[in-house]
Design an enzyme around this catalytic site. Structure first.
Site, PDB file in Angstrom:
ATOM      1  N   LYS A  13      12.349  21.329  17.887  1.00 23.13           N
ATOM      2  CA  LYS A  13      13.727  21.083  18.311  1.00 23.13           C
ATOM      3  C   LYS A  13      14.907  22.143  18.099  1.00 23.13           C
ATOM      4  O   LYS A  13      15.381  22.561  18.972  1.00 23.13           O
ATOM      5  CB  LYS A  13      14.488  19.602  17.692  1.00 23.13           C
ATOM      6  N   ARG A  88      20.555   9.406  14.198  1.00 29.61           N
ATOM      7  CA  ARG A  88      19.322   9.176  13.672  1.00 29.61           C
ATOM      8  C   ARG A  88      19.006   7.733  13.527  1.00 29.61           C
ATOM      9  O   ARG A  88      17.999   7.384  12.973  1.00 29.61           O
ATOM     10  CB  ARG A  88      19.442   9.586  12.204  1.00 29.61           C
ATOM     11  N   ARG A 127       5.154  26.343   8.367  1.00 26.88           N
ATOM     12  CA  ARG A 127       6.485  26.582   8.337  1.00 26.88           C
ATOM     13  C   ARG A 127       7.028  26.726   6.643  1.00 26.88           C
ATOM     14  O   ARG A 127       7.678  27.574   6.272  1.00 26.88           O
ATOM     15  CB  ARG A 127       7.493  25.880   8.843  1.00 26.88           C
ATOM     16  N   ARG A 133       9.417  26.816   1.766  1.00 24.06           N
ATOM     17  CA  ARG A 133      10.309  25.432   1.568  1.00 24.06           C
ATOM     18  C   ARG A 133       9.628  24.656   0.533  1.00 24.06           C
ATOM     19  O   ARG A 133       8.521  24.067   0.983  1.00 24.06           O
ATOM     20  CB  ARG A 133      10.603  25.004   2.835  1.00 24.06           C
ATOM     21  N   ARG A 144       8.937  11.956   6.070  1.00 32.34           N
ATOM     22  CA  ARG A 144       9.904  11.972   6.801  1.00 32.34           C
ATOM     23  C   ARG A 144       9.472  11.736   8.408  1.00 32.34           C
ATOM     24  O   ARG A 144      10.055  11.245   9.221  1.00 32.34           O
ATOM     25  CB  ARG A 144      10.183  13.517   6.881  1.00 32.34           C
TER      26      ARG A 144
END
Length: 187
Positions: A13, A88, A127, A133, A144
């Site tokens: 996105k 959301r 990622r 992260r 998630r």
């Protein structure tokens, strides 16, 4: 052009929002970026959000809605925007409808990107390594994606019923996906 870009985490996105923003010369607005900006700059909304984020809690819808409304009312968003990360849930859809009605800026389209669960898990893990992260553990990623499937994915039906949904496969070359989105939006 006023767009929402939706899809599960890891579907691309942010990447596509940036390319579309450049193509249509409108800002790409990520709710995460809005929160970080407001918190960093100690705005009244940012200080309010900090009360929740400092405790590891989600910022309540009411405050999220205020921050989104504030951002969409800024000068650079007058001719359009791409909103990433909002809405959301169903309550936020209603809030966004009210915000846009109040601002006199109707939503044009909703771009929904999708990819297979295994592809998403692989992309997010990659990622996490690249960006270091710590919140992208396999367990956190799975949670998630589950939350998206349960709370956010059903919102696509609302936009489909309104005739605003543009569905695009999020797997392939980045530029091909972008060209596919633009072709569908401009059709």
């Amino acid at each position: 052009m006023r767009l929402l870009i939706m899809g599960p985490q890891g579907v691309g996105k942010g990447t596509q929002a940036a390319l579309l923003a450049e193509h249509y010369n409108i800002p790409a607005i990520s709710t995460g970026d809005i929160f970080r900006y407001n918190i960093k700059n100690k705005t009244p909304l940012g200080l309010e959000a900090l009360k929740y984020t400092d405790k590891g809690e989600l910022v309540p819808d009411e405050l999220t809605n205020k921050i989104v409304k504030d951002r969409l009312a800024q000068d650079d968003a007058k001719n359009g925007w791409i909103l990433d990360g909002y809405p959301r849930n169903a309550a936020q859809v209603e809030a966004l409808d009210a915000i846009l009605a109040e601002l006199g800026t109707p939503l044009d389209k909703v771009v929904a990107l999708d990819a297979d669960h295994d592809v998403l898990m692989e992309r997010i893990a990659k990622r996490a390594k690249i960006e270091g992260r710590s919140d992208d553990t396999p367990e956190a990623i799975a949670k998630r994606l589950e939350t998206y499937a349960k709370e956010t994915a059903p919102l696509l039906g609302i936009y489909r019923d309104r005739g605003q949904l543009v569905e695009v496969d999020g797997v392939g070359e980045i530029k091909e996906i972008s060209a596919n989105i633009i072709a569908k939006l401009d059709a």
